[in-house]
Design a protein around this motif. Structure first.
Motif, short mmCIF file in Angstrom:
data_model
loop_
_atom_site.label_atom_id
_atom_site.label_comp_id
_atom_site.label_asym_id
_atom_site.label_seq_id
_atom_site.Cartn_x
_atom_site.Cartn_y
_atom_site.Cartn_z
N HIS A 164 0.78 -28.66 20.53
CA HIS A 164 -0.64 -28.77 20.17
C HIS A 164 -1.52 -28.16 21.25
O HIS A 164 -2.58 -28.69 21.62
N ASN A 165 -1.08 -27.00 21.73
CA ASN A 165 -1.81 -26.27 22.76
C ASN A 165 -3.02 -25.58 22.17
O ASN A 165 -2.94 -24.93 21.12
N GLY A 166 -4.16 -25.68 22.85
CA GLY A 166 -5.41 -25.14 22.32
C GLY A 166 -5.43 -23.63 22.22
O GLY A 166 -6.01 -23.06 21.28
N VAL A 167 -4.80 -22.93 23.17
CA VAL A 167 -4.76 -21.47 23.12
C VAL A 167 -3.96 -21.00 21.91
O VAL A 167 -4.36 -20.09 21.18
N HIS A 431 14.80 -37.91 15.35
CA HIS A 431 13.98 -37.96 16.55
C HIS A 431 13.56 -36.54 16.93
O HIS A 431 14.41 -35.66 17.04
N LEU A 432 12.28 -36.33 17.12
CA LEU A 432 11.76 -35.03 17.55
C LEU A 432 10.89 -35.23 18.79
O LEU A 432 10.23 -36.26 18.95
N TYR A 433 10.89 -34.18 19.64
CA TYR A 433 10.14 -34.24 20.89
C TYR A 433 8.88 -33.39 20.80
O TYR A 433 8.88 -32.31 20.20
N TYR A 434 7.82 -33.88 21.43
CA TYR A 434 6.55 -33.17 21.51
C TYR A 434 6.06 -33.25 22.96
O TYR A 434 6.12 -34.32 23.58
N LYS A 435 5.60 -32.14 23.48
CA LYS A 435 5.04 -32.13 24.83
C LYS A 435 3.52 -31.95 24.72
O LYS A 435 3.03 -30.86 24.40
N ILE A 488 5.97 -36.20 27.58
CA ILE A 488 6.95 -35.93 26.53
C ILE A 488 7.01 -37.13 25.59
O ILE A 488 7.40 -38.23 25.99
N PHE A 489 6.60 -36.90 24.36
CA PHE A 489 6.66 -37.94 23.33
C PHE A 489 7.94 -37.74 22.50
O PHE A 489 8.20 -36.62 22.02
N LYS A 490 8.71 -38.78 22.37
CA LYS A 490 9.87 -38.77 21.47
C LYS A 490 9.49 -39.60 20.24
O LYS A 490 9.27 -40.81 20.34
N VAL A 491 9.41 -38.93 19.09
CA VAL A 491 8.90 -39.58 17.88
C VAL A 491 10.04 -39.75 16.88
O VAL A 491 10.76 -38.79 16.58
#
Length: 603
Positions: A164-167, A431-435, A488-491
């Motif tokens: 979810h990077n703004g650039v 399970h998926l990871y998001y930074k 690091i979110f593990k969802v």
């Protein structure tokens, strides 16, 4: 008497012979990627690491041509290769949580952003030298082809999904606006993306498979899933409707497949007879995803028609997998070769059509294709996969990357095997990871990793840097992140099927039916499907349904359904977490219909 089935699994199988033999055949999975979807993560991780050697540590970006062991050959780079490999790296991170992959994805995208954007006309150039300088006569640098413009957004979408990077969001929206402003035909009755235009976007022309299906798979669907915007959803649905309105009827013009090229007014160009089996399969995959968001029966009808045609004429029932290419007009196969990306489409289209129809032939084609792929396409010595094999699995080339091949399809396949097999087939959590970097403003991120019934997909657990995190909305799949919080979110996502879910695919229901549970054997949960026919003269419109589970001694274990139901296909989840291993019976009573089947719980 207490029976401990764990002491001897052989007793379970021996006992089966003593039970009723009126059990329909059930397809048994062969490929361990599907038997244990966690293996798909190991496969994707191995493929992703292969590409490290082809990264240019001097100027950035990935080289276009790569040999079998991962060594670059030549200095050419392409925008297409950067976007596709960035996609692969982003998905590898989401599967593993290894941020090394994000570093490589960032390097590919930064090289692409800095060098491949057409600052005069907007849109993307493709071929560059090692430093990123545009070759004016390079491949696809002299026009704006929808294939290039669509695929430019593929890697950006995946990276934005992961971070979810703004650039990335800004450039994603800029690229999408360029496509919409210059390639979308808004004429009433002819809507759709044009196939190509001049370099300055003048003279747009043509329609067909590439601007439609590649537009769906690269960004149109993903941008809806990422934003929840109804505008993006309606564009996706309109493109799916174009497939039904224009491409589906054109199947009658060919002996295999459908014309892939159309005029700007959607008239099929019958002189172009070249048909990729993989393009047919990708169309089926697109339509099933459209159905899950907008359940129109015609989406399933055409998707099934495509798979029926492939199974009848394009599938290798002896060795598994599909044949690559045909003369659609004559139905003649050009050769017996198979390609890696087409076998990916065999899996995605097959598993999703099985999920919606429960036709085991679609599950079988997906599984057999993956078994062939695992045995012969995966290079177990150097990693990654071969591009092409002959019918029996011998590689026809050892080149691992070229203009048409990068890390995209191989790692996307691992990503979807893990998600689809767990969520669609087994109803297991993923399970998926998001930074997500810390920000001075709070964020509410909607997470929707794949097309699935909106009411079923839920977030059930989240951790932040390994610690429990509770600020999320389960049903809406929204992750709330306060200001100055990141990491690091593990969802964890689950396909939470209500006690009894009706699928509205009723066209082929001709009678009552209780199907074999799947998976079987199972641990700890399994799905049971049954069908209730529409009203006929001798049958009521509704039926009182009773579905119960019993142990081998006839003692009731669970009541799954006990109410009146209208006609339809139904799916019920049986959770056996609190009972011991053994053989169990499940019995359906609906009107005068009465059937009992067996299932095996092994812990």
């Amino acid at each position: 008497m207490i029976i401990d089935w764990r002491k001897s699994i052989k007793k379970i199988f021996a006992g089966l012979f003593l039970l009723t033999t009126a059990v329909p055949a059930q397809y048994n999975l062969k490929c361990d990627y599907l038997i244990n979807p966690e293996n798909a993560i190991l496969y994707a991780d191995s493929c992703a690491k292969f590409w490290f050697k082809s990264y240019d540590t001097t100027y950035g970006g990935f080289f276009e041509n790569v040999t079998r062991d991962g060594t670059p050959s030549g200095t050419t780079k392409t925008m297409l290769g950067q976007s596709r490999t960035a996609y692969a790296m982003a998905r590898a991170f989401m599967l593993t949580g290894d941020t090394t992959y994000l570093s490589y994805a960032r390097g590919a995208l930064d090289f692409m952003y800095e060098n491949a954007w057409d600052s005069v006309n907007t849109g993307w150039f493709n071929e560059m030298n090692q430093k990123g300088e545009i070759n004016p006569t390079g491949q696809e640098n002299n026009r704006k082809w929808s294939f290039i413009q669509h695929y430019a957004l593929l890697g950006i979408c995946a990276m934005f999904d992961a971070t979810h990077n703004g650039v990335d969001k800004e450039i994603l929206l800029k690229g999408r606006s360029s496509i919409d402003e210059n390639l979308w035909d808004s004429r009433k009755g002819y809507e759709g993306y044009y196939n190509e235009a001049d370099n300055d976007w003048q003279n747009p022309k043509g329609k067909g498979f590439t601007p439609t299906m590649d537009g769906i798979t690269t960004h149109t669907l993903n941008m809806y899933l990422l934003t929840g915007s109804d505008e993006y959803k309606q564009r996706f649905i309109k493109m799916a409707d174009n497939v039904i309105e224009y491409i589906y009827p054109a199947m009658s013009e060919f002996n295999y497949g459908y014309p892939e090229e159309y005029t700007s007014d959607w008239a099929p160009v019958l002189s172009n007879t070249y048909v990729f089996t993989g393009h047919m399969l990708k169309s089926a995959w697109c339509l099933t995803r459209a159905y899950l968001l907008e359940p129109k029966q015609e989406y399933i009808d055409f998707s099934n028609a495509i798979l029926e045609e492939v199974l009848a004429k394009g599938y290798d029932s002896q060795y598994g997998g599909c044949y690559k290419e045909y003369n659609g007009a004559t139905g003649t196969r050009y050769d017996n070769n198979k390609e890696w990306w087409e076998l990916e489409q065999m899996f995605t289209s097959g598993i999703m059509n099985y999920y919606l129809t429960k036709d085991e032939r679609f599950l079988q084609m997906a599984d057999e294709s993956m078994e062939f792929y695992k045995k012969y396409f995966v290079d177990h010595q150097y990693g990654e996969v071969y591009q092409t094999t002959n019918r029996t699995g011998s590689p026809t080339t050892t080149q691992k990357a070229s203009y048409w091949k990068a890390g995209y399809h191989s790692i996307e396949l691992g990503y979807y095997i893990y998600l689809y097999t767990n969520l669609y087939l087994y109803k297991n959590p993923v399970h998926l990871y998001y930074k997500i970097d810390a920000s001075d403003t709070a964020k509410a991120l909607m997470l929707y990793p794949l097309a699935i019934e909106d009411s079923c997909l839920k977030i059930t657990n989240v951790t932040l840097n390994g610690e429990e995190y509770t600020d999320f909305l389960s049903d809406k799949r929204v992750l709330n992140i306060p200001q100055n919080i990141g990491g690091i979110f593990k969802v964890t996502f689950e396909n939470i099927v209500p006690v009894d879910v009706e699928h509205t695919l009723q066209a082929n229901i001709t009678g009552f039916e209780l199907k074999q549970n799947f998976p079987n054997p199972f641990n700890p949960s399994t799905m049971i499907n049954y069908s209730l026919p529409a009203g006929r003269q001798e049958l009521p419109m509704n039926s009182f349904v009773n579905l119960k589970v019993y142990d081998i001694l006839g003692r009731e274990v669970a009541t799954l359904v006990n109410e009146e139901k209208p006609a339809g296909n139904y799916e019920v989840k049986f959770d056996a977490s609190n009972i011991s291993s053994g053989v169990y019976l499940y019995k359906l009573q609906a009107g005068e219909y009465n059937k009992t089947m067996k299932m095996i719980l092994i812990k």
